[in-house]
Design an enzyme around this catalytic site. Structure first.
Site, PDB file in Angstrom:
ATOM      1  NE  ARG A 197      -5.239  -5.663  11.569  1.00  0.00           N
ATOM      2  CZ  ARG A 197      -5.350  -6.897  12.064  1.00  0.00           C
ATOM      3  NH1 ARG A 197      -5.600  -7.928  11.280  1.00  0.00           N
ATOM      4  NH2 ARG A 197      -5.215  -7.109  13.355  1.00  0.00           N
ATOM      5  CG  HIS A 255     -10.239  -8.254  11.297  1.00  0.00           C
ATOM      6  ND1 HIS A 255      -9.884  -8.316   9.961  1.00  0.00           N
ATOM      7  CD2 HIS A 255     -11.508  -8.731  11.382  1.00  0.00           C
ATOM      8  CE1 HIS A 255     -10.911  -8.813   9.268  1.00  0.00           C
ATOM      9  NE2 HIS A 255     -11.903  -9.056  10.111  1.00  0.00           N
ATOM     10  CE1 TYR A 282      -4.103  -9.508  15.949  1.00  0.00           C
ATOM     11  CE2 TYR A 282      -6.141 -10.105  17.083  1.00  0.00           C
ATOM     12  CZ  TYR A 282      -5.469  -9.334  16.153  1.00  0.00           C
ATOM     13  OH  TYR A 282      -6.155  -8.398  15.428  1.00  0.00           O
TER      14      TYR A 282
END
Lengths: 372, 323
Positions: free
Chosen positions: A270, A274, A283
């Site tokens: 990805r 998100h 993160y």
């Protein structure tokens, strides 16, 4: 004393296990690899790959435009699938017309690439209705926001289609996070026990919002989750559309010909956060994302197609122009406020609204007329 | 001929399967065993494995699989073995079964029947006696039916299977072995129509499923004290027949709602609220509730103190400002 259990036939076990390394047919430099060791999967024809290239370029431009639309307040949110174009496009190219797709919220690109009007495909995220397209017409289930709960639907629909003598396969998209959900496992089990023609494609993009793959599983690969259910499994380079197409086509024909479900893990990444509302910097290290840039699904296919003479600068420009025109039209159409009828909130709850729903609908109608 | 509720439910499934090839029955132990309560007895033998079959032991999978089948034209009737064992399927029920029609603007409909034996009074050990109907009635998009009589068990289940919407069909397991002289097939009244099980002009008891016989017994006892009690059997919690309840309470001026489920935030509270609004000027006393206590369903040796019995109903009637 002999226990009443079946002798494990090593051939059968081996037939269920995925390849030890992900299947890759075209490498990061656009060179054809020696393919899979067993030689089961063949490089798709050049015309098919050229079509996949075109759709991936348009798909990526669509994705960028959707993110831009969130900034303009035209979409509530957008979960990007940038970097996952090979799965988004390869997935739908493997479908026959009668097949069904069961997508998640991150798979809007695949809807558009299967031919759903992009404005309708973005209905969920624009918010004028939950599902903006007609699933029965498109043979695409509503995009599923809860994780993996659509997987048992795919198993059930596939089984039902087979019972009706239809030649349809159900393809369900799932993420790496979704494989931790109970419904993923129940779906695999039901599909296997009832020999349902369903294919489960796990797009392992390595993150469930912020939680890395290492916190989802201790399995050697997510594809190893198939053998516990007696399901043939495979793992692939999910950024190699040639591998996606080859393995998925084999899985679809495996299911279609009555051999039951298949599980495929596609290793991908990805590239974006998100959603537009997420901050990936909290993160993961940017250097990790940078590592995946050279593995890009579009650039490697461009190199391959150029190398075999199926693509030149002019053709590349033509595809880019098409992508720009597509984005421009989408932007213009999304600029208009959709017509919203508040009373419709009560129209589809039940086949016939109850007395209570009719009264509540009247309340809303009056409030709207009053201008509240 | 005397027929038990289990036999009536079995007959309803048979007749529905005979009438419509798309009706399929599945769940845990519904095949060779015929269900732990024998509601599906003989269906596999008579209709074949394709029409009535056992599944893996996974309730979410059962309801999710049924959803997929319903999307492709089947009418699945699935069995959850016991009330508390249906909870793993809750997400499928709440997020998909109930919402599919709405989220797709009526394009995709999933006319599934989810049969759930519920309620206590059978000496069941932990997790076998929950009254979970309020959970389902609270979810828009579902219908919730629960029979109290043998003929209604047949009629409501046939209605449920024919209904275009998903139905949670709550079977009062304490009444499974109750018998009545009925001629099947019996058709009573459609969904959304409460029935008066006993006429009376002094007080209205609103009951459903397992509490209907309790209400009738209490009404008999109250009659001995000169109070004429009307007993309304709701039959379906969704749709709720507000008109029938309002009509009765407007006449009697007194109302007690009886439910086995825990009272707090439950169906009985909802009905009480609706009655006080609709019947405010007819009421001679506050609406009372007699429900299960707000505790986890107790161990079997305690359950007679938990269940809303005749004495508690009579006590509630006594408190309705008679002087």
């Amino acid at each position: 004393m002999e226990l009443p259990v079946d002798h494990l036939e090593q051939d059968r076990v081996a037939g269920l296990l995925p390849s030890p390394d992900p299947i890759q047919l075209i490498d990061e430099n656009g060179a054809v690899t020696s393919g899979d060791v067993a030689g089961v999967y063949e490089l798709p024809p050049v015309q098919t790959l050229a079509e996949a290239y075109r759709r991936m370029v348009v798909g990526r431009r669509f994705d960028a435009e959707a993110t831009a639309l969130t900034r303009q307040g035209r979409l509530a949110v957008y979960p990007s699938s940038k970097g996952q174009e090979a799965c988004q496009v390869g997935g739908v190219l493997a479908l026959a017309e009668q097949d069904w797709l069961f997508p998640t919220y991150r798979d809007t690109m695949s809807l558009v690439m299967r031919g759903v009007d992009p404005v309708d495909a973005l209905g969920l995220l624009r918010g004028d209705w939950h599902c903006g397209y007609d699933p029965m017409k498109e043979r695409i289930a509503p995009q599923c926001t809860p994780l993996a709960t659509h997987a048992p639907h795919a198993a059930g629909l596939a089984y039902a289609a087979r019972r009706r003598g239809e030649d349809a396969v159900a393809l369900a998209f799932i993420g790496d996070g979704g494989t931790s959900e109970g419904d993923f496992h129940e779906a695999l089990n039901f599909a296997a026990v009832f020999n349902a023609p369903a294919v489960f494609l796990v797009q392992n993009n390595r993150y469930a919002i912020s939680v890395p793959l290492s916190r989802q599983t201790a399995a050697p690969s997510l594809a190893y989750k198939g053998i516990g259910y007696g399901i043939r499994s495979e793992q692939i380079d999910g950024n190699d559309v040639a591998a996606v197409l080859a393995v998925l086509s084999e899985a679809m024909s495996h299911a279609r010909s009555g051999h039951g479900p298949m599980l495929i893990e596609a290793h991908t990444y990805r590239i974006e956060a998100h959603t537009n509302a997420d901050d990936a910097g909290r993160y993961r290290d940017p250097s990790e994302t940078a590592m995946w840039v050279p593995r890009d699904p579009i650039s490697r296919l461009e190199r391959y197609l150029t190398g075999v003479g199926a693509l030149d600068d002019q053709a590349v420009r033509r595809v880019q122009d098409e992508a720009e025109a597509f984005a421009e039209e989408l932007r213009s159409r999304m600029g208009a406020d959709p017509a919203v009828r508040p009373e419709e909130m009560f129209s589809h709850v039940l086949a016939e609204p109850t007395a209570q729903l009719r009264a509540q609908r009247e309340t809303v109608r009056e409030l709207v007329m009053r201008g509240d | 001929m005397a027929v038990s509720m289990v036999q009536a439910l079995n007959a309803a499934l048979r007749d529905a399967m005979r009438a419509d090839d798309s009706v399929v029955v599945f769940g845990e132990d519904v095949g060779a065993l015929g269900g732990v309560f024998r509601v599906t007895d003989g269906l596999t033998a008579d209709f074949g494995e394709e029409r009535c079959f056992d599944t893996p032991l996974a309730e979410s999978g059962i309801v999710g699989f049924a959803t997929g089948m319903a999307m492709r034209g089947f009418r699945p009737v699935v069995e959850m073995q016991f009330d508390a064992f249906a909870y793993p399927a809750f997400e499928q029920v709440a997020s998909h079964v109930a919402k599919m029609r709405n989220r797709t603007r009526g394009s995709v409909t999933v006319p599934i029947v989810i049969r759930i034996p519920y309620g206590g009074g059978i000496g069941g050990v932990e997790h076998h006696s929950d009254s979970s109907e309020s959970h389902y009635a609270h979810i828009p998009g579902l219908k919730v039916a629960t029979p109290a009589t043998v003929d209604d068990a047949y009629s409501l289940l046939r209605e449920a299977i024919d209904d275009p919407d998903p139905v949670v069909f709550m079977e009062p397991k304490g009444l499974y072995w109750s018998k009545a002289e009925v001629a099947l097939p019996a058709r009573t009244a459609p969904f959304g129509h409460a029935l008066s099980r006993r006429e009376g002009s002094d007080v209205t008891l609103v009951a459903y499923g397992p509490t209907v016989p309790v209400a009738l017994e209490a009404a008999e006892a109250a009659a001995e004290n000169g109070k004429e009690v009307e007993v309304i059997d709701l039959r379906t919690l969704v749709p709720y027949d507000e008109a029938a309840v309002t009509k009765s309470v407007s006449t009697t001026g007194r109302c007690v709602v009886i439910s086995e489920a825990t009272g707090f935030a439950g169906i009985a509270g909802e009905i009480a609220a609706q009655v006080q609004r609709a019947c405010f000027y007819s009421l001679a006393a506050p609406v009372h509730r007699v429900t299960g206590f707000d505790i986890p369903y107790p161990p079997p040796m305690h359950e007679q103190h938990y269940l809303p019995g005749v004495d508690r109903v009579l006590d509630a009637i006594e408190q309705l400002e008679w002087d």
